[in-house]
Design an enzyme around this catalytic site. Structure first.
Site, mmCIF file in Angstrom:
data_model
loop_
_atom_site.group_PDB
_atom_site.id
_atom_site.type_symbol
_atom_site.label_atom_id
_atom_site.label_comp_id
_atom_site.label_asym_id
_atom_site.label_seq_id
_atom_site.Cartn_x
_atom_site.Cartn_y
_atom_site.Cartn_z
ATOM 1 C CB SER A 681 -1.056 -0.014 1.329
ATOM 2 O OG SER A 681 -0.255 -0.023 2.389
ATOM 3 C CE LYS A 724 -3.531 1.341 4.916
ATOM 4 N NZ LYS A 724 -3.271 0.723 3.415
#
Length: 787
Positions: A681, A724
């Site tokens: 990611s 996140k």
């Protein structure tokens, strides 16, 4: 008009009802009296030198006995001595004189008075009576020899007794017999019959004493401490067997048999338990297998085999419980209410296996407790952290020394209900070892189709777990083996937003810590601004455990102030935090690193929630190598290679001269090098960092990004979107760049975070370049035009 006690007729005597004493004629016996009427009777007998009637009560619990409460035959006695003790009791020494029969009780006296008929002792004796008297005298002397410590005066008294009736009365008073048996001897007027009865009782006692003596002689040579206890048990068993009484061991076995009958076991389990009970009865308690078998039977009888009556589920009350115990977590609460609704409509249905996954401190365990409260069922917790032995789940076989059932069966016994709520905590921390794989044993426990016949090795019998509501918790679902994960419904519990933490602190943490530190509500107050400052500057976590610790430090500071000066009210504001908690522990690192080309802010997922990470890139003279540092995993290293290749491929579009890549090495570093990092990611952040480096344009300081990249320039979706985004909010980020295909995950993000942040959806890396570098690019072009 009441008669005076001094005018008792000749056939009326004062009577003392006795609770536990039978007095025989020709016997000197001390008695104790405490009832007012009995004391008056003794005093009357002393003052008037009159005989006193001693009669046994049928029921010792009756305080004021009437005619029907007394036996018909008693003994007339002379009061030889009388003493009043300090506790109010009167003690008298009575000499038995003659039997009498109670005809009726006479009212009007301060004591119990009875009209009596004296029973004369027969004077003419048959030859049989004389022979029985001689035999009784011999038996009485024999039992005195068997009794250790018997006084010599008793033997002299027995030898001096010439009349068989007198000898029978003296011997009957010495025999250790029950009161009804002694009363029966007192009521036996016929001398031959009385002698026969006393001889029978005496013969039985002599036999018991002889047997006890034989047992003692047989085992005397091998006597030690352990054998002495065994001897005492054997003697007790033999004596009780001769008396027709059950011993302690027999009582315990009878209790086990009764417990088996009441346990409500299935037919197979009850049959096995009764079979083992028969084996236990046939073996001695000194056998090595005795204690093992008895412990197994105790476990079998103490397990909740029967299903208790389930209370009706009130969904409104369940919602109230969840709202009172937890703030936020709306999706989780909704799923729990759905589960309770299904249980209400289909009580016999199999409960799903729920698994709460989230970082520490977000309330996984307390949610399980709330479910138990809502269901009105017992709650029990089984910690699986560090479990590496399969036997801790399935138990040890009972043939091993110290064997016990597994944690599941032990928890059921502790809960006391087969429909309890059982929390399997830290299921992701189970590890395999040479003792087996505990996660494999969990497969049967967590399968609703199989756990109705769960077999614990210690019990050796199937136990129905289908009515247990299992709730698992884990920090990282990836660490749970796929077969176990497949049996559970995973419910994610991501971290809290700052607003949620503030509300949790105000509603739960502050009152709890205030009470824990002995403070009252008015003695310490934290302002909302102070709590917000603690959340922002002293904690950086997904849960609220560290927040509670910091609040606890503030409360301890206040407790010290209050303890030093009475009735001190402490109010803590933002300005007071530095002296109490020290300088702020966390700052907005994104702002500190702003304006530096080659630095991009990425978003990462960790087992304790989301976090931000910085990707730093620089170039140095070299041979074209890519240097990677910061404990990067293989997947992250491949993402860096892909990012550099993509930058080179798109160099013309990005206005990067091809010659810039010649004769240099590119060094890419991710700080916090002590922490291992992996995953794809961070690909988009690496790509933007490299573009920023080669175009010499800094990345926007308030932007953070996440996403996997492909060599075609696509931005691919990643996981952990909510964690996140919350990490970006905590770090003071204003703009979040996310893959467009993660747009569906935005609904899991709290509304407060969605309103506070600006989201940019990325289809390709070009979207990222425009969003992260567009403003700085326009500023650079403006500066060039001015030059």
């Amino acid at each position: 008009m009441d008669q005076s006690p001094t005018q008792l007729p000749a056939d009326v005597v004062a009577v003392v009802p006795m609770r536990n004493v039978v007095l025989f004629p020709n016997v000197l016996l001390p008695i104790s009296v405490g009832r007012a009427k009995s004391i008056a009777a003794v005093q009357y007998a002393l003052q008037n030198k009159a005989p006193l009637g001693i009669v046994l009560q049928k029921d010792p619990r009756v305080d004021d006995p009437g005619r029907d409460d007394l036996y018909a035959i008693g003994t007339l006695a002379n009061v030889v001595h009388h003493v009043v003790a300090g506790d109010g009791l009167h003690h008298a020494v009575c000499q038995g004189v003659q039997r009498f029969r109670v005809k009726e009780l006479v009212e009007g006296y301060p004591f119990v008075a009875a009209r009596i008929e004296r029973i004369e002792e027969p004077t003419a004796l048959s030859a049989e009576a004389e022979a029985l008297g001689v035999q009784l005298q011999a038996k009485a002397l024999e039992i005195l020899q068997l009794l250790p410590g018997a006084p010599a005066e008793l033997a002299q008294a027995l030898q001096a007794a010439r009349a068989p009736g007198q000898l029978a009365d003296i011997t009957a008073s010495l025999i250790d017999a029950e009161l009804p048996e002694k009363q029966a001897l007192l009521e036996t007027v016929n001398i031959e019959e009385r002698l026969h009865r006393v001889l029978q009782v005496l013969a039985r006692r002599i036999q018991v004493l002889r047997l006890s003596q034989e047992i003692g002689e047989r085992t005397k040579e091998m006597l030690d401490d352990r054998q002495r206890k065994f001897l005492l048990r054997e003697q007790l068993k033999t004596i009780q067997k001769e008396l027709g009484e059950e011993g302690n061991g027999d009582e315990e076995l009878a209790q086990l048999e009764e417990a088996i009958a009441k346990a409500g076991m299935p037919a197979e389990a009850e049959a096995q338990a009764r079979k083992e009970l028969r084996r236990l009865k046939s073996m001695g308690n000194q056998s090595a297998e005795y204690s093992m078998l008895r412990t197994w039977l105790e476990w079998m009888t103490e397990l909740p085999w029967k299903l208790p009556e389930e209370k009706p589920i009130d969904l409104a009350a369940a919602r109230a419980v969840l709202e009172a115990d937890h703030f936020g977590l709306e999706r989780v609460k909704r799923r729990i209410v759905e589960f309770l609704a299904v249980q209400k409509l289909n009580p016999q249905g199999r409960a799903p296996i729920l698994c709460f996954v989230g970082p520490p401190g977000v309330g996984k365990t307390s949610l399980g407790q709330s479910i138990a409260r809502a269901l009105q069922r017992p709650f029990v917790r089984v910690s699986l952290g560090g479990v590496h032995d399969e036997a801790e789940i399935r138990g040890h076989r009972r043939t091993y020394i110290g064997a016990l059932p597994g944690n599941i069966v032990q928890a059921l016994r502790k809960a006391g209900a087969r429909n309890c709520v059982m929390m399997l905590d830290e299921v992701d921390k189970v590890s395999a070892s040479i003792q087996g794989d505990p996660s494999a044993a969990l497969l049967e426990v967590l399968d609703p189709e199989q756990n109705s016949t769960f077999r614990d090795n210690y019990l050796g019998l199937p136990f129905d777990l289908s009515r247990v509501v299992f709730i698992c918790t884990a920090n990282v679902i990836d660490n749970v083996p796929p077969p176990v994960r497949d049996r559970m419904e995973v419910i994610d519990l991501p971290g809290y937003t700052p607003e949620e933490k503030l509300e949790i602190a105000k509603r739960y943490l502050v009152p709890r810590q205030r009470e824990a530190n002995g403070l009252r509500a008015g003695q310490c107050e934290l302002t909302d601004a102070a709590l917000a400052a603690i959340v922002a500057s002293y904690t950086r976590e997904a849960g609220v455990r560290q927040l509670e610790r910091e609040i606890g430090r503030v409360m301890r500071h206040a407790a010290t102030k209050v303890a030093e000066g009475a009735d001190v009210a402490v109010k803590v504001d933002v300005a007071d935090l530095d002296p109490i908690l020290g300088p702020a522990k966390f700052e907005h690192e994104a702002a500190l690193r702003a304006g530096i080309p080659g630095v991009a802010t990425g978003l990462a997922w960790t087992p304790v929630g989301g976090d931000i990470l910085f990707v730093e890139a620089t170039r140095v003279p070299g041979s074209g190598k890519l240097i990677l540092t910061g404990q990067l995993g293989d997947v992250m290293k491949e993402s860096a290679q892909a990012a550099l290749t993509l930058v080179k491929a798109r160099a013309p579009e990005l206005a990067i001269p091809a010659a810039m890549f010649d004769g240099i090495d590119v060094h890419l570093h991710v700080p916090a090098g002590a922490i291992p990092k992996d995953g794809p990611s961070a690909g988009i952040a690496m790509f933007i960092a490299l573009v920023s480096l080669f175009t010499d344009r800094p990345v926007r300081h308030d932007a953070a990004m996440t996403g996997e990249i492909s060599l075609r320039g696509l931005v691919l979706p990643v996981g952990g979107t909510k964690e996140k985004v919350l990490a970006a909010q905590r770090a003071g980020i204003g703009t979040v760049l996310l893959p467009a295909r993660n747009r569906k995950d935005l609904r899991d993000v709290p509304e407060s975070a969605r309103n506070e942040l600006r989201f940019v959806w990325l289809e390709t890396v070009d979207d990222a370049v425009r969003a992260a570098l567009a403003e700085t690019a326009r500023r650079a072009e403006a500066e060039l035009r001015l030059i």
